[in-house]
Design a protein around this motif. Structure first.
Motif, PDB file in Angstrom:
ATOM      1  N   GLN A   1       0.899  -1.128   0.024  1.00 32.85           N
ATOM      2  CA  GLN A   1       0.039   0.265  -0.268  1.00 32.85           C
ATOM      3  C   GLN A   1       1.402   1.690   0.081  1.00 32.85           C
ATOM      4  O   GLN A   1       0.793   2.283  -1.136  1.00 32.85           O
ATOM      5  CB  GLN A   1      -0.859   0.018   1.409  1.00 32.85           C
ATOM      6  N   THR A   2       2.056   1.260   1.267  1.00 33.70           N
ATOM      7  CA  THR A   2       2.620   2.329   0.766  1.00 33.70           C
ATOM      8  C   THR A   2       3.529   2.200  -0.484  1.00 33.70           C
ATOM      9  O   THR A   2       3.084   3.887  -0.773  1.00 33.70           O
ATOM     10  CB  THR A   2       3.896   1.817   2.258  1.00 33.70           C
ATOM     11  N   VAL A   3       3.625   1.924  -1.087  1.00 36.85           N
ATOM     12  CA  VAL A   3       5.099   2.125  -1.768  1.00 36.85           C
ATOM     13  C   VAL A   3       3.921   1.802  -3.346  1.00 36.85           C
ATOM     14  O   VAL A   3       4.202   3.199  -3.920  1.00 36.85           O
ATOM     15  CB  VAL A   3       5.816   0.395  -2.579  1.00 36.85           C
ATOM     16  N   LEU A   4       2.540   2.070  -3.648  1.00 37.69           N
ATOM     17  CA  LEU A   4       1.791   2.208  -4.110  1.00 37.69           C
ATOM     18  C   LEU A   4       1.037   4.040  -4.485  1.00 37.69           C
ATOM     19  O   LEU A   4       1.566   4.870  -5.370  1.00 37.69           O
ATOM     20  CB  LEU A   4       0.837   1.130  -4.594  1.00 37.69           C
ATOM     21  N   THR A   5       1.152   4.056  -3.191  1.00 38.72           N
ATOM     22  CA  THR A   5       0.861   5.768  -2.761  1.00 38.72           C
ATOM     23  C   THR A   5       1.976   6.446  -2.986  1.00 38.72           C
ATOM     24  O   THR A   5       1.762   7.661  -3.494  1.00 38.72           O
ATOM     25  CB  THR A   5       0.451   5.577  -1.387  1.00 38.72           C
TER      26      THR A   5
ATOM     27  N   ALA B   1       4.389   6.013  -4.672  1.00 36.77           N
ATOM     28  CA  ALA B   1       5.096   6.104  -6.307  1.00 36.77           C
ATOM     29  C   ALA B   1       4.364   7.030  -7.142  1.00 36.77           C
ATOM     30  O   ALA B   1       4.721   7.869  -7.380  1.00 36.77           O
ATOM     31  CB  ALA B   1       5.365   5.082  -6.851  1.00 36.77           C
ATOM     32  N   ALA B   2       2.894   6.766  -6.901  1.00 35.70           N
ATOM     33  CA  ALA B   2       1.864   7.708  -7.795  1.00 35.70           C
ATOM     34  C   ALA B   2       2.053   9.288  -6.824  1.00 35.70           C
ATOM     35  O   ALA B   2       2.275  10.649  -7.312  1.00 35.70           O
ATOM     36  CB  ALA B   2       0.629   7.327  -7.266  1.00 35.70           C
ATOM     37  N   ALA B   3       2.527   9.700  -5.423  1.00 36.23           N
ATOM     38  CA  ALA B   3       3.399  10.944  -5.254  1.00 36.23           C
ATOM     39  C   ALA B   3       4.423  11.663  -5.645  1.00 36.23           C
ATOM     40  O   ALA B   3       4.337  12.606  -5.575  1.00 36.23           O
ATOM     41  CB  ALA B   3       3.040  10.815  -3.807  1.00 36.23           C
ATOM     42  N   ALA B   4       5.238  10.052  -5.916  1.00 39.44           N
ATOM     43  CA  ALA B   4       6.251  11.220  -6.478  1.00 39.44           C
ATOM     44  C   ALA B   4       6.633  11.133  -7.970  1.00 39.44           C
ATOM     45  O   ALA B   4       8.043  11.458  -8.632  1.00 39.44           O
ATOM     46  CB  ALA B   4       7.625  10.120  -5.649  1.00 39.44           C
ATOM     47  N   GLY B   5       5.313  11.122  -8.668  1.00 39.80           N
ATOM     48  CA  GLY B   5       4.917  11.352 -10.076  1.00 39.80           C
ATOM     49  C   GLY B   5       6.079  10.261 -10.342  1.00 39.80           C
ATOM     50  O   GLY B   5       6.387   9.993 -12.098  1.00 39.80           O
ATOM     51  N   VAL B   6       6.442   8.630 -10.180  1.00 45.80           N
ATOM     52  CA  VAL B   6       6.509   7.157 -10.925  1.00 45.80           C
ATOM     53  C   VAL B   6       5.107   7.092 -12.312  1.00 45.80           C
ATOM     54  O   VAL B   6       3.716   7.235 -11.296  1.00 45.80           O
ATOM     55  CB  VAL B   6       6.203   6.959  -9.860  1.00 45.80           C
ATOM     56  N   HIS B   7       5.898   6.399 -12.755  1.00 43.34           N
ATOM     57  CA  HIS B   7       4.799   5.902 -14.121  1.00 43.34           C
ATOM     58  C   HIS B   7       4.305   4.509 -13.906  1.00 43.34           C
ATOM     59  O   HIS B   7       3.179   4.325 -14.658  1.00 43.34           O
ATOM     60  CB  HIS B   7       4.675   6.664 -15.691  1.00 43.34           C
TER      61      HIS B   7
ATOM     62  N   ALA C   1      -4.828   0.506  -8.073  1.00 43.47           N
ATOM     63  CA  ALA C   1      -4.076   1.615  -8.051  1.00 43.47           C
ATOM     64  C   ALA C   1      -4.160   2.772  -9.478  1.00 43.47           C
ATOM     65  O   ALA C   1      -4.361   3.942  -8.995  1.00 43.47           O
ATOM     66  CB  ALA C   1      -2.868   0.972  -7.640  1.00 43.47           C
ATOM     67  N   PRO C   2      -3.839   1.931 -10.126  1.00 43.83           N
ATOM     68  CA  PRO C   2      -4.835   2.504 -11.504  1.00 43.83           C
ATOM     69  C   PRO C   2      -5.441   3.744 -11.355  1.00 43.83           C
ATOM     70  O   PRO C   2      -5.856   4.237 -12.330  1.00 43.83           O
ATOM     71  CB  PRO C   2      -4.324   2.003 -12.737  1.00 43.83           C
ATOM     72  N   ARG C   3      -6.769   3.418 -10.865  1.00 45.97           N
ATOM     73  CA  ARG C   3      -8.538   4.038 -10.581  1.00 45.97           C
ATOM     74  C   ARG C   3      -7.827   5.165  -9.723  1.00 45.97           C
ATOM     75  O   ARG C   3      -8.339   5.823 -10.162  1.00 45.97           O
ATOM     76  CB  ARG C   3      -9.225   2.871 -10.126  1.00 45.97           C
TER      77      ARG C   3
ATOM     78  N   LEU D   1      -1.007   6.446 -12.790  1.00 45.76           N
ATOM     79  CA  LEU D   1      -0.216   5.150 -12.755  1.00 45.76           C
ATOM     80  C   LEU D   1      -0.006   3.855 -13.106  1.00 45.76           C
ATOM     81  O   LEU D   1      -1.484   3.687 -13.093  1.00 45.76           O
ATOM     82  CB  LEU D   1       0.338   5.404 -11.376  1.00 45.76           C
ATOM     83  N   ASN D   2       0.305   2.933 -13.509  1.00 41.09           N
ATOM     84  CA  ASN D   2       0.806   1.905 -14.148  1.00 41.09           C
ATOM     85  C   ASN D   2       0.877   1.119 -13.562  1.00 41.09           C
ATOM     86  O   ASN D   2       2.304   0.777 -12.738  1.00 41.09           O
ATOM     87  CB  ASN D   2       1.196   1.323 -15.769  1.00 41.09           C
TER      88      ASN D   2
END
Length: 369
Positions: A110-114, A116-122, A171-173, A178-179
């Motif tokens: 959960q933390t990594v996905l959130t 990653a999205a906050a950091a602009g990882v695609h 996560a993508p929704r 984020l993919n």
């Protein structure tokens, strides 16, 4: 699990010069598969930079290291500037406390996905297991990568993996842009310790009557190369990875030289459930399903992308047998040589299930208390 603009991304990736390749972050980078992938990516001319994240520093000096727990929200800042994150910080140890293991695996993902999205990882690459398809008597052989996930949480770690997959689908929704790519290896071999590798440490191979076992292996080297494909976005979506084809139980017995012990389903499952319930074995009865019914998978998406396994099922089984030589496991529990010898003398069925040796050990422990 990817956003719908696949053709746009593919065109963009083809037009990007290799010298300006992605920045890839790897969690769980200090050991196991994470360490192997970090080393491979650091040596690749297609990778611009590797960011390594773990609770301790690993040996790949070419990577940029960040020492922290993946459950720490501060990881978002460490991921800033990364294009892809490969999340490999999972606890699937048979001896781990189940509740603590689940808390770590789910919260970490959960933390990594959130973050990653906050950091602009695609893109985030998750690694689960082909076990999520479930081992069922009516499974197709092989299963399509799009097959329904029919596993239940009754086998070691599978509940965690199913929840990780659910988080990956959401996560993508929740985070447009984020993919998520998911890589699902078959029975993993190469420095691994799982309920399925321990199956080959037993004095006899348990075969449940009227079952239809099939075996497909995945060497860690092939998993690492598949993860590199995913990190470079040469392939995406839900991917199975393993050797081409599969082995029938009779072929496994012939290649291994280990004889079978065939038991009725009620006896095998009942004994496994009782031993696990009283804490004498780390493996729940649900693990037996993966030695009873087929769950081999097609590797078509990786094949279409140009990936090929370097190992065959026969070669991986040979390596596995070399790795476990000298180990003594019954009912999923490792025994010392003395206990294994005593169990063997008690008869083939008792040796297989480990009841005598394990109960004796438990009684001695209680007397010491």
């Amino acid at each position: 699990m990817s956003s719908p603009d696949r053709q746009v991304r593919a065109a963009r990736n083809r037009s990007t010069p290799a010298a300006r390749g992605p920045v890839v972050a790897v969690t769980g980078a200090a050991s196991g598969i994470g360490a192997l992938l970090t080393r491979r990516l650091a040596a690749s001319e297609e990778i611009k930079q590797v960011v390594a994240i773990d609770e301790r520093r690993g040996e790949v000096t070419e990577a940029q290291w960040h020492i922290l727990d993946v459950r720490d929200p501060a990881i978002a800042e460490k991921l800033r500037g990364a294009d892809v994150v490969v999340h490999l910080a999972l606890d699937l140890d048979l001896e781990s406390d189940p509740a603590a293991r689940t808390a770590y695996n789910v919260r970490g993902t959960q933390t990594v996905l959130t973050a990653a999205a906050a950091a602009g990882v695609h893109r985030v690459v998750l690694c689960t297991s082909a076990m999520v398809y479930g081992a069922l008597s009516d499974n197709d052989v092989p299963l399509s990568e799009d097959a329904e996930l029919r596993a239940t949480a009754e086998a070691t770690g599978v509940g965690d993996l199913l929840e990780i997959e659910r988080l990956g689908r959401r996560a993508p929704r929740a985070h447009p842009g984020l993919n998520v790519t998911v890589v699902r290896p078959a029975v993993l071999v190469g420095g691994t310790d799982t309920a399925l590798t321990r199956y080959f440490e037993s004095p006899r191979l348990l075969v449940v009557a009227k079952s239809r076992p099939t075996w497909q292996f995945c060497h860690v080297d092939d998993l690492v190369s598949a993860l590199e494909y995913a990190a470079l976005e040469k392939v995406e979506g839900e991917l199975a990875v393993g050797c081409d084809g599969w082995l029938e139980q009779e072929e496994v017995e012939e290649l291994s030289g280990i004889r079978r012990m065939e038991l009725p389903s009620a006896v095998a499952l009942g004994a496994a459930a009782r031993l696990h319930r009283i804490g004498l074995t780390p493996s729940p009865a649900g693990d037996l399903a993966y030695t009873m019914y087929p769950w081999v998978v097609s590797v078509s998406r990786l094949h279409e992308a140009g990936w090929r396994p370097r190992w065959t099922n026969e070669e991986v089984l040979t390596e596995l047998l070399e790795e476990v030589a000298g180990r003594h496991t019954v009912a999923g529990r490792r025994l010392g040589r003395k206990d294994a010898t005593a169990a063997g003398a008690a008869g083939a069925t008792v040796a297989l299930l480990g009841t005598a040796a394990l109960v004796r050990r438990a009684r001695k422990a209680r007397r010491r208390i």
